[in-house]
Structure formats: C-alpha cells, structure tokens
Design a protein around this motif. Sequence first.
Motif, short mmCIF file in Angstrom:
data_model
loop_
_atom_site.label_atom_id
_atom_site.label_comp_id
_atom_site.label_asym_id
_atom_site.label_seq_id
_atom_site.Cartn_x
_atom_site.Cartn_y
_atom_site.Cartn_z
N TRP A 1 -10.70 -1.21 4.26
CA TRP A 1 -11.04 -2.59 4.26
C TRP A 1 -11.76 -2.97 5.74
O TRP A 1 -12.74 -3.71 5.66
N PHE B 1 -1.77 -4.45 5.85
CA PHE B 1 -1.31 -3.48 5.06
C PHE B 1 0.16 -2.84 5.12
O PHE B 1 0.26 -2.61 6.26
N GLN C 1 -5.94 2.43 3.72
CA GLN C 1 -6.39 1.18 3.14
C GLN C 1 -7.16 0.32 4.34
O GLN C 1 -7.96 -0.38 4.18
N ASP D 1 -10.50 -1.13 -4.90
CA ASP D 1 -10.41 -0.44 -3.42
C ASP D 1 -9.67 1.01 -4.02
O ASP D 1 -9.35 1.26 -5.17
N ALA E 1 0.61 -1.09 0.00
CA ALA E 1 -0.14 0.01 0.04
C ALA E 1 0.79 1.30 -0.01
O ALA E 1 1.87 1.18 0.32
N ASN F 1 -6.59 -1.56 -5.99
CA ASN F 1 -6.60 -3.35 -5.94
C ASN F 1 -7.83 -3.72 -6.34
O ASN F 1 -8.84 -3.49 -5.65
N GLU G 1 -6.91 2.37 -3.63
CA GLU G 1 -5.52 2.20 -4.32
C GLU G 1 -5.54 1.47 -5.50
O GLU G 1 -4.33 1.17 -6.13
#
Length: 163
Positions: free
Chosen positions: A35, A100, A31, A154, A25, A158, A156
């Motif tokens: 999540w 992360f 992150q 997500d 990350a 992913n 970033e």
Amino acid sequence: MTTPTPGATPTPTPAPLHWKLVVDAADPHAQADFWAAALHYTAEDNSALVERLLSLGALPVEATVEYRGRSAFRDLIAVRHPEDPYDPETGTGLGRRLLFQRVPEAKTVKNRLHLDVHVGPERRAAEAARLEALGARVVREVNEPAGQWLLMADPEGNEFCLQ
C-alpha cells in the motif's frame, strides 16, 4: 430544527475527530509495503517508540521484528501520506493513515469497506499495470451508467476500486 435563542451563546462546533483505517492482515509488513508503493505513501518508522518500550520492559522482544533495518512492532504497522504531520517521538502519523494489524484468520468474504483509488480514466490502464506488478490483481472491469472502474484486489485479496 431548533431556533437559537436571541442573545444565547452559540455552542462551539466540536473539532473533527482523528481516524485511521485499520486493515486486518496475515502479513502486515507485506501489506504496508504494497500500500505504501500503491499510494505513494510512507511506511511509519516507530523504531524510537519500539526501542523505548523495549528498554522499559513494557514490550517483549517477541513482539518486535526488524523491518527495513529498524525495530518495528511484529503485529502492526501503518502507512501515511508523506505530506501529513506525524509525531517525531513515536513515528505515528497524525493524518491520512492505513494501519495493518495481524490477525489469525484468513479473509473469507467480500470487504464491507474498501478504498477507491482515483487516478482518472486516462491513467487507469497504466496504474492497473503498475499495481499488478506490485502484487494486485484485477477482479473485474466495471462499466455502469454511473461510471467505469476496475475492481482490484491487493496481495491478500482485499478489494479496492481503481477509478
């Protein structure tokens, strides 16, 4: 396949291995926030461990940040399932976890590993909207003979599937 020798002592089955999924990350704490909210997980509180390491001189202050009003590692943080056990001395989860870790390089290609988040077809649209409000985006809708789901990303980038 070998046949056990009569009267031989059976080999004990090894205990399952403990694991966590580690995600590179740019901003591990952002992150973790995404999540934790997305999965209804809990961000780990490692402040007691961080403070202990600081007091022993084993961790430089530069390796820490304040996160949610408490000391945290600057470059890593995990989220865990709220019902799973954890070590109260370190705050480290002992069950289902996502860790992360900060890395210097940006994500540039498709993930080789991804999460499938199962919500069911009746909740998919509402969950997609909730995840988008948290910072995710829909990449594409998949409609194949094997099923239907949303490919999402997500904050970033992913990829994950919402099924």
